[in-house]
Design a protein around this motif. Structure first.
Motif, PDB file in Angstrom:
ATOM      1  N   GLY A  55      38.766  38.170  39.491  1.00 20.19           N
ATOM      2  CA  GLY A  55      39.830  38.266  40.494  1.00 20.19           C
ATOM      3  C   GLY A  55      41.177  37.943  39.883  1.00 20.19           C
ATOM      4  N   CYS A  56      42.153  38.820  40.146  1.00 17.62           N
ATOM      5  CA  CYS A  56      43.498  38.577  39.625  1.00 17.62           C
ATOM      6  C   CYS A  56      44.531  39.042  40.646  1.00 17.62           C
ATOM      7  CB  CYS A  56      43.711  39.307  38.297  1.00 17.62           C
ATOM      8  SG  CYS A  56      45.253  38.797  37.482  1.00 17.62           S
ATOM      9  N   ASN A  57      45.660  38.330  40.659  1.00 18.87           N
ATOM     10  CA  ASN A  57      46.765  38.704  41.546  1.00 18.87           C
ATOM     11  C   ASN A  57      47.692  39.717  40.886  1.00 18.87           C
ATOM     12  OD1 ASN A  57      47.547  36.705  39.702  1.00 18.87           O
ATOM     13  ND2 ASN A  57      49.207  35.985  40.994  1.00 18.87           N
ATOM     14  N   LEU A  58      47.476  40.031  39.597  1.00 23.56           N
ATOM     15  CA  LEU A  58      48.286  41.045  38.908  1.00 23.56           C
ATOM     16  C   LEU A  58      47.359  42.167  38.411  1.00 23.56           C
ATOM     17  CD1 LEU A  58      50.704  38.800  36.761  1.00 23.56           C
ATOM     18  CD2 LEU A  58      51.065  39.722  39.067  1.00 23.56           C
ATOM     19  N   ARG A  59      47.979  43.208  37.885  1.00 19.77           N
ATOM     20  CA  ARG A  59      47.206  44.314  37.302  1.00 19.77           C
ATOM     21  C   ARG A  59      47.951  44.848  36.085  1.00 19.77           C
ATOM     22  NH1 ARG A  59      44.201  42.672  40.617  1.00 19.77           N
ATOM     23  NH2 ARG A  59      42.857  43.803  42.071  1.00 19.77           N
ATOM     24  N   CYS A  60      47.820  44.140  34.955  1.00 15.49           N
ATOM     25  CA  CYS A  60      48.445  44.646  33.729  1.00 15.49           C
ATOM     26  C   CYS A  60      47.722  45.939  33.322  1.00 15.49           C
ATOM     27  CB  CYS A  60      48.306  43.617  32.615  1.00 15.49           C
ATOM     28  SG  CYS A  60      48.980  42.002  33.084  1.00 15.49           S
ATOM     29  N   TRP A  61      48.469  46.939  32.908  1.00 19.83           N
ATOM     30  CA  TRP A  61      47.815  48.214  32.550  1.00 19.83           C
ATOM     31  C   TRP A  61      46.885  48.017  31.360  1.00 19.83           C
ATOM     32  CZ3 TRP A  61      48.158  50.211  27.671  1.00 19.83           C
ATOM     33  CH2 TRP A  61      49.213  49.761  26.873  1.00 19.83           C
ATOM     34  N   PHE A  62      47.247  47.015  30.480  1.00 16.47           N
ATOM     35  CA  PHE A  62      46.486  46.832  29.237  1.00 16.47           C
ATOM     36  C   PHE A  62      45.381  45.795  29.358  1.00 16.47           C
ATOM     37  CE2 PHE A  62      50.507  44.233  28.561  1.00 16.47           C
ATOM     38  CZ  PHE A  62      49.937  42.991  28.846  1.00 16.47           C
ATOM     39  N   CYS A  63      45.125  45.302  30.568  1.00 11.56           N
ATOM     40  CA  CYS A  63      44.208  44.166  30.726  1.00 11.56           C
ATOM     41  C   CYS A  63      42.901  44.376  29.955  1.00 11.56           C
ATOM     42  CB  CYS A  63      43.895  43.923  32.193  1.00 11.56           C
ATOM     43  SG  CYS A  63      42.838  42.477  32.419  1.00 11.56           S
ATOM     44  N   ASP A  64      42.611  43.430  29.073  1.00 13.31           N
ATOM     45  CA  ASP A  64      41.388  43.533  28.264  1.00 13.31           C
ATOM     46  C   ASP A  64      40.167  42.997  29.019  1.00 13.31           C
ATOM     47  OD1 ASP A  64      41.688  40.784  28.190  1.00 13.31           O
ATOM     48  OD2 ASP A  64      41.986  40.654  26.021  1.00 13.31           O
ATOM     49  N   THR A  68      37.603  41.944  35.664  1.00 14.03           N
ATOM     50  CA  THR A  68      38.062  40.790  36.453  1.00 14.03           C
ATOM     51  C   THR A  68      39.310  41.138  37.250  1.00 14.03           C
ATOM     52  OG1 THR A  68      39.569  39.907  34.787  1.00 14.03           O
ATOM     53  CG2 THR A  68      37.265  39.230  34.649  1.00 14.03           C
ATOM     54  N   SER A  69      39.904  42.286  36.950  1.00  9.33           N
ATOM     55  CA  SER A  69      41.179  42.634  37.596  1.00  9.33           C
ATOM     56  C   SER A  69      41.059  43.978  38.308  1.00  9.33           C
ATOM     57  CB  SER A  69      42.308  42.639  36.560  1.00  9.33           C
ATOM     58  OG  SER A  69      41.981  43.470  35.451  1.00  9.33           O
ATOM     59  N   TRP A  70      41.064  45.064  37.558  1.00 12.07           N
ATOM     60  CA  TRP A  70      41.064  46.391  38.165  1.00 12.07           C
ATOM     61  C   TRP A  70      39.791  46.664  38.954  1.00 12.07           C
ATOM     62  CZ3 TRP A  70      45.304  49.278  38.557  1.00 12.07           C
ATOM     63  CH2 TRP A  70      46.362  48.991  37.695  1.00 12.07           C
ATOM     64  N   GLY A  98      40.197  34.260  32.971  1.00 11.15           N
ATOM     65  CA  GLY A  98      39.877  35.196  34.038  1.00 11.15           C
ATOM     66  C   GLY A  98      40.098  36.617  33.594  1.00 11.15           C
ATOM     67  N   GLY A  99      40.555  37.419  34.535  1.00 15.81           N
ATOM     68  CA  GLY A  99      41.148  37.171  35.816  1.00 15.81           C
ATOM     69  C   GLY A  99      42.184  36.034  35.791  1.00 15.81           C
ATOM     70  N   GLU A 100      42.520  35.621  36.971  1.00 13.25           N
ATOM     71  CA  GLU A 100      43.469  34.514  37.084  1.00 13.25           C
ATOM     72  C   GLU A 100      42.739  33.290  37.637  1.00 13.25           C
ATOM     73  OE1 GLU A 100      46.442  33.678  35.916  1.00 13.25           O
ATOM     74  OE2 GLU A 100      45.822  31.834  36.874  1.00 13.25           O
ATOM     75  N   THR A 125      46.323  31.323  31.820  1.00 13.86           N
ATOM     76  CA  THR A 125      46.878  31.706  33.120  1.00 13.86           C
ATOM     77  C   THR A 125      48.100  32.604  32.947  1.00 13.86           C
ATOM     78  OG1 THR A 125      47.927  30.862  35.143  1.00 13.86           O
ATOM     79  CG2 THR A 125      48.168  29.513  33.153  1.00 13.86           C
ATOM     80  N   ASN A 126      48.327  33.442  33.959  1.00 14.43           N
ATOM     81  CA  ASN A 126      49.516  34.318  33.887  1.00 14.43           C
ATOM     82  C   ASN A 126      50.793  33.610  34.342  1.00 14.43           C
ATOM     83  OD1 ASN A 126      49.502  34.432  36.756  1.00 14.43           O
ATOM     84  ND2 ASN A 126      48.241  36.289  36.757  1.00 14.43           N
ATOM     85  N   GLY A 127      50.692  32.362  34.752  1.00 14.74           N
ATOM     86  CA  GLY A 127      51.889  31.557  35.034  1.00 14.74           C
ATOM     87  C   GLY A 127      52.527  31.800  36.390  1.00 14.74           C
TER      88      GLY A 127
HETATM   89  S1  SF4 Z   1      43.695  39.041  34.033  1.00 13.58           S
HETATM   90 FE1  SF4 Z   1      45.628  38.519  33.001  1.00 13.58          FE
HETATM   91  S2  SF4 Z   1      45.924  40.271  31.621  1.00 13.58           S
HETATM   92 FE2  SF4 Z   1      44.409  40.927  33.169  1.00 13.58          FE
HETATM   93  S3  SF4 Z   1      45.597  41.860  34.855  1.00 13.58           S
HETATM   94 FE3  SF4 Z   1      45.381  39.720  35.364  1.00 13.58          FE
HETATM   95  S4  SF4 Z   1      47.266  38.803  34.529  1.00 13.58           S
HETATM   96 FE4  SF4 Z   1      47.042  40.750  33.535  1.00 13.58          FE
END
Ligand code: SF4
Ligand SMILES: C[S@@+](CC[C@H](N)C(=O)[O-])C[C@H]1O[C@@H](n2cnc3c(N)ncnc32)[C@H](O)[C@@H]1O
Ligand SMILES: Nc1nc2[nH]cc(C(=O)O)c2c(=O)[nH]1
Ligand SMILES: [Mg+2]
Length: 264
Positions: A55-64, A68-70, A98-100, A125-127
């Motif tokens: 689970g993440c509150n952001l969606r970086c295009w490059f997320c490795d 956990t995100s997309w 994570g994720g976050e 953390t993404n801060g």
């Molecule tokens: S887990 Fe981290 S790198 Fe991946 S989308 Fe969330 S903030 Fe971005």
């Protein structure tokens, strides 16, 4: 161990877009839990147990950590199970990521339990979220404009997250509180020279906002790249930029060693 596909654990939960629904402070949505070497930052090379929440509150295009995100997948694990698995490894360091991870109330309970047991804890953390918890190293990776999933870079192809990501990726108040409260490393994912003015501006804003000094020694440039092939394109220039600006460079040791294999 891969937990996201394990059949003997609690069923996946229904989640909202950030993957945070059904929260309690006694369990966590776990995507994977494994033993490896810390691959990034000032503790690179240190044997560590990794606990990856989903689970993440952001969606970086490059997320490795795509799952956990997309496309978040996980099993919900009770804290007692997580602790038992951590204790099965001969390690003093635990990395909560994570994720976050700071989205979850259960992360606070886990960090308290790890502190009681004498572990060194790093939180990746993404801060964008401040929490008060026993964290030995806050490994904060503020997200730059170059992380935004514009329609041409969105891995799902529709650009649906562009606005939300762009709006939420920097919370200066949360960042200032994190640097005031914790030992912090600021780990910027750098793609090319175009990222540098934004890093300089963000640091100036943070230094104005925070009550404590932020040293260039605590600023790390990390090359963007989830694979060896991609890192081969980015790392040399990022290393030069670290020298030019007087910041640190951090490798991605796990990618060098194991490429993009899961649980590494
Ligand atoms: S887990 Fe981290 S790198 Fe991946 S989308 Fe969330 S903030 Fe971005
Ligand atoms: C998957 S994130 C999880 C923690 C948190 N969400 C964050 O972004 O800091 C873990 C680390 O991987 C970094 N990261 C993710 N994808 C990357 C990529 N393609 N290249 C380099 N670093 C990446 C993040 O910036 C962060 O430092
Ligand atoms: N070996 C290894 N080191 C890491 N440091 C931070 C990681 C993360 O995904 O947060 C990570 C990871 O995924 N693997
Ligand atoms: Mg990783």
């Amino acid at each position: 161990m891969p937990v996201s596909d394990s059949a003997d654990r609690a069923a996946d939960i229904e989640t909202d877009a950030a993957g945070t629904a059904d929260e309690t402070d006694e369990s966590l949505p776990i995507n994977e839990l494994f033993y490896s070497l810390q691959g990034e930052g000032t503790l690179a090379g240190v044997p560590s147990v990794f606990v990856r929440t989903s689970g993440c509150n952001l969606r970086c295009w490059f997320c490795d950590s795509y799952h956990t995100s997309w496309e978040p997948t996980h099993a919900r694990m009770r804290l007692a199970e997580i602790l038992a698995e951590i204790e099965s490894y001969d390690a003093d360091h635990v990395v909560l990521t994570g994720g976050e991870p700071l989205l979850h109330e259960g992360s606070m309970t886990l960090l308290e339990a790890l502190d009681e047991r004498g572990y060194h804890t790093t939180v990746e953390t993404n801060g964008t979220i401040y929490r008060d918890a026993p964290i030995d190293l806050a490994s904060v990776s503020p997200k730059l404009a170059s992380s935004t999933p514009t329609p041409d870079r969105d891995p799902t192809g529709d650009g649906e997250w562009e606005t939300r990501h762009e709006t939420d990726r920097i919370d200066m108040d949360a960042l200032a509180r994190l640097v005031e409260r914790y030992d912090v490393q600021l780990k910027f994912v750098v793609t090319d020279d175009g990222d540098m003015p934004e890093i300089s501006e963000l640091l100036a804003d943070l230094r104005a906002a925070a009550d404590v000094p932020v040293s260039d020694d605590d600023v790390l440039l990390m090359p963007e790249g989830a694979t060896r092939d991609r890192l081969a394109e980015t790392r040399a220039r990022v290393a030069e930029l670290a020298m030019e600006y007087g910041f640190r460079y951090t490798p991605r040791l796990h990618v060098d060693l194991w490429n993009d294999a899961p649980e590494t």
